[in-house]
Design a protein around this motif. Sequence first.
Motif, short mmCIF file in Angstrom:
data_model
loop_
_atom_site.label_atom_id
_atom_site.label_comp_id
_atom_site.label_asym_id
_atom_site.label_seq_id
_atom_site.Cartn_x
_atom_site.Cartn_y
_atom_site.Cartn_z
N PRO A 217 0.81 -1.23 0.26
CA PRO A 217 0.24 0.66 0.30
C PRO A 217 0.83 1.36 0.28
O PRO A 217 2.24 0.96 1.05
N ILE A 218 0.14 2.67 -1.13
CA ILE A 218 0.88 3.90 -1.03
C ILE A 218 0.26 4.48 -0.63
O ILE A 218 -0.93 5.04 -0.81
N MET A 219 0.62 4.90 1.03
CA MET A 219 -0.63 5.43 1.87
C MET A 219 0.15 7.35 2.27
O MET A 219 1.57 7.53 2.22
N PRO A 220 -1.02 8.33 2.08
CA PRO A 220 -0.21 9.82 2.61
C PRO A 220 0.14 9.07 4.29
O PRO A 220 0.37 8.61 4.47
N GLU A 221 1.02 10.48 4.64
CA GLU A 221 1.60 10.67 5.68
C GLU A 221 0.54 10.56 7.09
O GLU A 221 -0.41 11.42 6.61
N PRO A 222 0.56 9.62 7.80
CA PRO A 222 -0.86 9.34 8.70
C PRO A 222 -0.56 11.10 9.57
O PRO A 222 0.41 11.88 10.05
N LYS A 223 -1.81 10.75 10.74
CA LYS A 223 -1.85 12.24 11.51
C LYS A 223 -1.24 11.28 12.71
O LYS A 223 -0.30 12.12 13.69
N ASP A 224 -1.40 10.71 13.54
CA ASP A 224 -1.31 9.80 14.39
C ASP A 224 -1.41 8.21 13.99
O ASP A 224 -1.47 7.53 12.93
N VAL A 225 -0.11 7.60 14.77
CA VAL A 225 -0.23 6.24 14.61
C VAL A 225 -0.33 5.66 15.71
O VAL A 225 0.38 5.86 16.88
N LEU A 226 -1.32 4.73 16.30
CA LEU A 226 -1.17 4.08 17.30
C LEU A 226 -0.72 2.50 17.06
O LEU A 226 -1.86 1.87 16.69
N LEU A 227 -0.24 2.06 17.75
CA LEU A 227 -0.03 0.71 17.73
C LEU A 227 0.08 -0.21 19.45
O LEU A 227 1.03 -0.54 20.25
N PRO A 228 -1.14 -0.94 19.47
CA PRO A 228 -1.42 -1.15 20.86
C PRO A 228 -0.36 -2.60 21.09
O PRO A 228 -0.04 -3.24 20.21
N THR A 229 0.07 -2.56 21.94
CA THR A 229 -0.27 -4.29 22.83
C THR A 229 -0.64 -5.12 23.80
O THR A 229 -2.08 -4.48 25.00
N LEU A 230 -1.28 -5.69 23.37
CA LEU A 230 -2.40 -7.31 24.60
C LEU A 230 -2.06 -7.88 25.16
O LEU A 230 -0.41 -7.80 25.54
N PRO A 231 -1.92 -7.71 26.64
CA PRO A 231 -1.70 -8.52 28.28
C PRO A 231 -0.98 -9.32 27.56
O PRO A 231 -0.48 -10.33 27.97
N GLU A 232 -1.79 -10.71 26.70
CA GLU A 232 -1.30 -11.62 26.32
C GLU A 232 0.06 -11.67 25.58
O GLU A 232 0.51 -13.15 25.37
N THR A 233 0.28 -11.41 25.39
CA THR A 233 1.50 -10.79 24.66
C THR A 233 2.46 -10.66 24.91
O THR A 233 3.99 -10.58 24.68
N ARG A 234 2.66 -9.91 26.57
CA ARG A 234 3.55 -9.54 27.06
C ARG A 234 4.90 -10.19 27.66
O ARG A 234 3.82 -11.37 28.44
N LEU A 235 5.53 -9.79 27.24
CA LEU A 235 7.36 -10.49 26.98
C LEU A 235 8.30 -9.72 27.82
O LEU A 235 8.34 -9.03 26.91
N ASP A 236 9.42 -9.25 28.68
CA ASP A 236 9.79 -8.74 28.90
C ASP A 236 10.85 -8.53 27.78
O ASP A 236 11.39 -7.27 27.88
N GLU A 237 11.30 -9.59 27.76
CA GLU A 237 12.58 -9.44 26.42
C GLU A 237 12.26 -9.33 25.89
O GLU A 237 12.64 -8.82 24.63
N ILE A 238 10.54 -8.96 24.92
CA ILE A 238 10.01 -8.77 23.39
C ILE A 238 10.11 -6.78 23.84
O ILE A 238 10.56 -6.75 22.53
N ASP A 239 9.26 -7.18 24.98
CA ASP A 239 8.51 -5.90 25.26
C ASP A 239 10.13 -4.46 25.13
O ASP A 239 10.06 -3.75 24.55
N SER A 240 10.49 -5.20 25.62
CA SER A 240 12.04 -4.06 25.94
C SER A 240 12.95 -3.90 24.29
O SER A 240 14.23 -3.45 23.87
N GLU A 241 12.65 -4.71 23.25
CA GLU A 241 13.20 -4.88 22.01
C GLU A 241 13.18 -3.89 21.40
O GLU A 241 14.35 -3.09 21.11
N PRO A 242 12.22 -3.06 20.93
CA PRO A 242 11.96 -2.01 20.23
C PRO A 242 13.56 -0.03 20.63
O PRO A 242 13.51 0.18 20.33
N GLU A 243 13.03 0.07 22.11
CA GLU A 243 13.60 0.71 22.59
C GLU A 243 15.00 0.54 22.24
O GLU A 243 16.33 0.91 22.39
N SER A 244 15.76 -0.74 22.80
CA SER A 244 17.18 -1.33 22.84
C SER A 244 17.13 -1.09 21.19
O SER A 244 18.56 -0.66 21.20
N ARG A 245 17.01 -1.22 19.93
CA ARG A 245 16.98 -1.53 19.28
C ARG A 245 17.69 0.70 18.43
O ARG A 245 18.92 0.52 18.08
N TYR A 246 16.33 0.94 19.44
CA TYR A 246 16.86 2.65 18.99
C TYR A 246 18.07 3.34 19.55
O TYR A 246 18.56 4.21 18.70
#
Length: 703
Positions: free
Chosen positions: A352-381
Amino acid sequence: MVAPAVPEITEEVIHEAIDARTESLIALRELGPPDLVHLLKQPLRNPTKQIGVYHHVTGVDASSSASLAAYVNTLTYKEFGQGATAKTVEGTYCCYNAFSRVDMRVHAPFPGSVESYCIDERGEKRKATDELWLETYLCSVLRAYSYADDGSGDTIKKIMGVRRFNPVTSTETEHRFLSSAEQLFFRGWQLGSDAVVQVPNAVSNHLTTGILKYFHTTGRYASGINLFEKLRSQNVEVASLLAKVLFMGNEEVEGVRVLHEALKEHPMDYVMLDTQAEFLLKKAEIAATPEQKEERLRMALGCADRSTIAAPSEFGTWARLAQVYVAMEDWENALTILNSCPMFTYQDKDAPIMPEPKDVLLPTLPETRLDEIDSEPESRYLEQVDPNLLNLRASAYRGTFKQAYGILTEMTAKIGWDQLLKIRSNVFVMEDEYRSEKQETVQQAYPAKRNASTDALRGTPDPATNGDASDGEGEEDAEKDNDTLKEADSASMAPTLVANGKAADLERPSSAMDPEEVKKDGENGDIDEHFSRLNNKRLCERWLDSLFMVLYEDLRVYTIWRTQMAQYRAQSMQYKKSAEEWEILGSLAERLQHIDEAVEAYRACLSLRFSPKALTGILRVFEKNKNTRETIAATIRLVTWQYRWYSEFSPELLHTVRMLIEDEGAVKVRSIVQATSLPQNVLDLTHHYAALCATFRSSGTDG
């Protein structure tokens, strides 16, 4: 099983996502982009205001307008839980039909009646018929398999916020899928084909690829045999697909018989010949004696050679022949045949080729909570990456270039870089010897003039059947390599590389002669008949010359890494890299077929932060070595990461779970999963994959 969370991308202008999709329809070339779901919301505190939000999705039942409206309906119910701030006033579901090249749309106002229609490439509205819905449903299932992630996260990261569902979750939905595939089977060529297939036909297209992937994933071979038996009665070419499913199901004798009978009728069917060659190659790998191996390779050579005659413009036939020569350790012929491969510019999946969004919400379900996975985006940055690692061009190869590079690296792994360069100079005309020979000929000043491309360089494959790298990545790489070669005498590209004061010997490849320049010389009459030493040599295609330089870059970085590692270990010092750098080094080692070193790098990456790519790389080795507990531990984490990013379905991970159950039994696999010291909600995600195997009555499941 709880559904993945719903990502929300907010538009700057209401309905601009749908407008952008409409505008892009004319440019679609493959199966189409993921489905688009657009919602119009009304804030509870401000009823006069409206907000447009959307997300993408694959795997939703697209057999009718009612099923798509039902999906939109499930989204509206989510709004009225605790903390709801807006209500949905209408929803639009867009699903692409790649057969008729129209976008099927369902508009559902709340409250109100559902409207279904389709939009063609010109943006005009048309009526949605039952035939169009049948086509749309089949395309939807194929997209779900084609655009699914393999576990590494590479596909997930390409498009933001895509929910991925399993389109076939029971024997009933399987029946609907295979029934629609049977009805539309002989129109499958209209969908196009994988990037390595030049001309789609009845048995090589996105439809057949999707069907075979389904059977490979689920192990439902009896259903596949039944389907292709019926279709073979209408067209004997389907015998190649029937044989492939028989081979998957370990019914090899019957598979060979099917191919033998079909080839009597169509002795020059290249897909059947290639299927035979592939089968014989695999049997040669597990041959009990050298004599048996030699006999199987000899037969594979006959099939592969014949398939190149049957389909000289197809990459796959030439690549298979090159693989056979590699297995036979006939290196000169392997390189010659590789040079003959027709190369195609890679056509990526529709996105898909989409226009620049105004806002992006990427929620997380409690069922997928796992510390080692949740810390991935911050560490990568926070990670730093060496530019030399980011600039390795081989990592970007796709399609024919990726496969050709794989053959080249296999040769290098077996005989070494220095030996490969010697064979290269024996097979191809090198620039220095061409210049030297040309100079001697000019000095002798013979009057006779002939055309180099037809005489002095006899045996050079005709450009028309030897691929055209005049556009795309081959051309770009060749131009880059010409620049690189001009600077080759600089310290950074010297034949002897220095890493931390210690020399790491790696010969830089000299440049092969540019075929275009030879042709120009021939046209200008600058070449004489006395090019005796070059008579039996070929011109190296520019794309292959480029691959040698790219391989050199890979080997150079790999050699420096291993040299430095050895030095640090000798001094009992820790060799430090960021997680991203270790991930790249693991991928590099895997590309060069140094598996132990790849696992070492991937483990180092995972010790710093979670990486689906690194864990997938290790998982492949665990599976091969039958390390059950390690395979399960890796699979649990990958399934959880996928679910965290809205994907409840990965064919490769489902296949991994199925093979574990087949080898160990469902009870043992469930017990090992349950005994893992991870939260129950995380374990349930993997139990869901095991439950699918039970639903399909896979080998090893109870009952």
